[in-house]
Design a protein around this motif. Structure first.
Motif, PDB file in Angstrom:
ATOM      1  N   SER A  67     -15.268  -0.222  42.826  1.00  0.00           N
ATOM      2  CA  SER A  67     -14.431   0.431  41.830  1.00  0.00           C
ATOM      3  C   SER A  67     -13.459   1.386  42.512  1.00  0.00           C
ATOM      4  N   THR A  68     -12.317   1.602  41.865  1.00  0.00           N
ATOM      5  CA  THR A  68     -11.304   2.522  42.375  1.00  0.00           C
ATOM      6  C   THR A  68     -10.857   3.441  41.250  1.00  0.00           C
ATOM      7  N   ILE A  69     -10.695   4.715  41.590  1.00  0.00           N
ATOM      8  CA  ILE A  69     -10.116   5.677  40.666  1.00  0.00           C
ATOM      9  C   ILE A  69      -8.863   6.233  41.323  1.00  0.00           C
ATOM     10  N   ARG A  70      -7.753   6.244  40.558  1.00  0.00           N
ATOM     11  CA  ARG A  70      -6.448   6.650  41.082  1.00  0.00           C
ATOM     12  C   ARG A  70      -5.778   7.641  40.141  1.00  0.00           C
ATOM     13  N   VAL A  71      -5.006   8.526  40.720  1.00  0.00           N
ATOM     14  CA  VAL A  71      -4.173   9.449  39.953  1.00  0.00           C
ATOM     15  C   VAL A  71      -2.728   9.179  40.348  1.00  0.00           C
ATOM     16  N   MET A 131     -15.629 -13.699  40.125  1.00  0.00           N
ATOM     17  CA  MET A 131     -15.686 -12.247  40.099  1.00  0.00           C
ATOM     18  C   MET A 131     -14.944 -11.765  38.865  1.00  0.00           C
ATOM     19  N   ALA A 132     -15.542 -10.833  38.144  1.00  0.00           N
ATOM     20  CA  ALA A 132     -14.951 -10.255  36.945  1.00  0.00           C
ATOM     21  C   ALA A 132     -14.321  -8.913  37.286  1.00  0.00           C
ATOM     22  N   SER A 133     -13.433  -8.450  36.411  1.00  0.00           N
ATOM     23  CA  SER A 133     -12.807  -7.152  36.644  1.00  0.00           C
ATOM     24  C   SER A 133     -12.353  -6.558  35.323  1.00  0.00           C
ATOM     25  N   THR A 134     -12.134  -5.255  35.353  1.00  0.00           N
ATOM     26  CA  THR A 134     -11.556  -4.554  34.212  1.00  0.00           C
ATOM     27  C   THR A 134     -10.877  -3.295  34.717  1.00  0.00           C
ATOM     28  N   SER A 135      -9.969  -2.767  33.918  1.00  0.00           N
ATOM     29  CA  SER A 135      -9.225  -1.571  34.299  1.00  0.00           C
ATOM     30  C   SER A 135      -8.843  -0.804  33.041  1.00  0.00           C
ATOM     31  N   VAL A 136      -8.903   0.519  33.129  1.00  0.00           N
ATOM     32  CA  VAL A 136      -8.506   1.386  32.019  1.00  0.00           C
ATOM     33  C   VAL A 136      -7.624   2.478  32.605  1.00  0.00           C
ATOM     34  N   SER A 137      -6.571   2.846  31.888  1.00  0.00           N
ATOM     35  CA  SER A 137      -5.756   3.981  32.322  1.00  0.00           C
ATOM     36  C   SER A 137      -5.463   4.873  31.132  1.00  0.00           C
ATOM     37  N   ASP A 190       4.338  17.324  33.954  1.00  0.00           N
ATOM     38  CA  ASP A 190       3.279  17.982  33.196  1.00  0.00           C
ATOM     39  C   ASP A 190       2.133  17.044  32.825  1.00  0.00           C
ATOM     40  N   VAL A 191       2.229  15.780  33.206  1.00  0.00           N
ATOM     41  CA  VAL A 191       1.182  14.801  32.900  1.00  0.00           C
ATOM     42  C   VAL A 191       0.935  13.920  34.128  1.00  0.00           C
ATOM     43  N   ALA A 192      -0.196  13.216  34.080  1.00  0.00           N
ATOM     44  CA  ALA A 192      -0.533  12.256  35.131  1.00  0.00           C
ATOM     45  C   ALA A 192      -1.147  11.026  34.477  1.00  0.00           C
ATOM     46  N   GLU A 193      -1.080   9.912  35.170  1.00  0.00           N
ATOM     47  CA  GLU A 193      -1.791   8.709  34.736  1.00  0.00           C
ATOM     48  C   GLU A 193      -3.008   8.557  35.639  1.00  0.00           C
ATOM     49  N   VAL A 194      -4.159   8.366  35.015  1.00  0.00           N
ATOM     50  CA  VAL A 194      -5.391   8.134  35.762  1.00  0.00           C
ATOM     51  C   VAL A 194      -5.853   6.713  35.450  1.00  0.00           C
ATOM     52  N   GLN A 195      -6.128   5.961  36.500  1.00  0.00           N
ATOM     53  CA  GLN A 195      -6.565   4.571  36.353  1.00  0.00           C
ATOM     54  C   GLN A 195      -7.929   4.422  36.999  1.00  0.00           C
ATOM     55  N   TRP A 196      -8.856   3.782  36.264  1.00  0.00           N
ATOM     56  CA  TRP A 196     -10.196   3.512  36.780  1.00  0.00           C
ATOM     57  C   TRP A 196     -10.414   2.018  36.633  1.00  0.00           C
ATOM     58  N   SER A 197     -10.656   1.342  37.728  1.00  0.00           N
ATOM     59  CA  SER A 197     -10.793  -0.111  37.695  1.00  0.00           C
ATOM     60  C   SER A 197     -11.989  -0.536  38.532  1.00  0.00           C
ATOM     61  N   GLY A 198     -12.467  -1.738  38.255  1.00  0.00           N
ATOM     62  CA  GLY A 198     -13.589  -2.257  39.033  1.00  0.00           C
ATOM     63  C   GLY A 198     -13.616  -3.766  39.013  1.00  0.00           C
ATOM     64  N   ARG A 199     -14.283  -4.313  40.012  1.00  0.00           N
ATOM     65  CA  ARG A 199     -14.536  -5.762  40.077  1.00  0.00           C
ATOM     66  C   ARG A 199     -15.996  -5.943  40.464  1.00  0.00           C
ATOM     67  N   PHE A 200     -16.591  -7.030  39.999  1.00  0.00           N
ATOM     68  CA  PHE A 200     -18.039  -7.189  40.120  1.00  0.00           C
ATOM     69  C   PHE A 200     -18.430  -8.623  39.765  1.00  0.00           C
ATOM     70  N   ASN A 201     -19.632  -8.988  40.169  1.00  0.00           N
ATOM     71  CA  ASN A 201     -20.201 -10.285  39.831  1.00  0.00           C
ATOM     72  C   ASN A 201     -21.327 -10.067  38.817  1.00  0.00           C
ATOM     73  N   PRO A 202     -21.235 -10.669  37.629  1.00  0.00           N
ATOM     74  CA  PRO A 202     -22.309 -10.534  36.650  1.00  0.00           C
ATOM     75  C   PRO A 202     -23.603 -11.167  37.167  1.00  0.00           C
ATOM     76  N   ARG A 203     -24.732 -10.521  36.852  1.00  0.00           N
ATOM     77  CA  ARG A 203     -26.056 -11.045  37.194  1.00  0.00           C
ATOM     78  C   ARG A 203     -26.977 -10.800  36.015  1.00  0.00           C
ATOM     79  N   GLY A 204     -27.404 -11.868  35.364  1.00  0.00           N
ATOM     80  CA  GLY A 204     -28.305 -11.725  34.223  1.00  0.00           C
ATOM     81  C   GLY A 204     -27.602 -11.311  32.940  1.00  0.00           C
ATOM     82  N   ALA A 205     -26.291 -11.408  32.913  1.00  0.00           N
ATOM     83  CA  ALA A 205     -25.489 -11.108  31.725  1.00  0.00           C
ATOM     84  C   ALA A 205     -24.222 -11.952  31.808  1.00  0.00           C
TER      85      ALA A 205
END
Length: 139
Positions: free
Chosen positions: A86-90, A1-7, A98-113
């Motif tokens: 996938s999950t999106i968090r604040v 299973m692959a995953s990635t995350s950006v904040s 005055d600021v927030a951190e937003v994180q968007w992450s996901g995990r998945f199984n590649p198919r055909g790539a």
């Protein structure tokens, strides 16, 4: 299973950010590449269309108003994956109201790539999405 995350740190309170993005059907309010979202099944399923008219159907699998996050699974999409969740968090930023951190992450199984191709695809979607969120909040 692959995953990635950006904040990203965005210039708005966590409450304001969550008020904008916390609704499962709210993507068109802040994500320009999803201009249409139709809710069904009591708001637990959303049918999205991208500018090319491709349909993406997602199911809400977890929602926490207090902790400001939700997770969803893709039921149908033109992406080369299966098992996508996938999950999106604040998050509050300690010492800053005055600021927030937003994180968007996901995990998945590649198919055909390759795993790297799919990681790069979703990493780009999340990064572009959070950049668009920042612009929406700044506007």
């Amino acid at each position: 299973m692959a995953s990635t995350s950006v904040s990203r740190i965005v210039r708005a309170t966590p409450e304001k950010v969550w008020a904008l993005i916390g609704g499962f059907d709210a993507l068109p309010d802040w994500l320009p590449y999803i201009p249409e979202s139709v809710a069904s099944e009591g708001g637990r399923v959303r049918s999205l269309k991208n500018p090319e008219g491709e349909v993406i159907v997602e199911r809400l699998v977890d929602f926490n108003e207090t902790e400001r996050h939700y997770s969803y699974a893709i039921l149908q999409a033109p992406f080369p994956v299966d098992g996508y969740v996938s999950t999106i968090r604040v998050h509050a930023v300690p010492g800053r109201d005055d600021v927030a951190e937003v994180q968007w992450s996901g995990r998945f199984n590649p198919r055909g790539a390759t795993e790297q191709e799919v990681v790069d695809l979703f990493h780009g979607i999340y990064a572009d999405g959070l950049d668009a969120l920042n612009k929406t909040l700044a506007g």
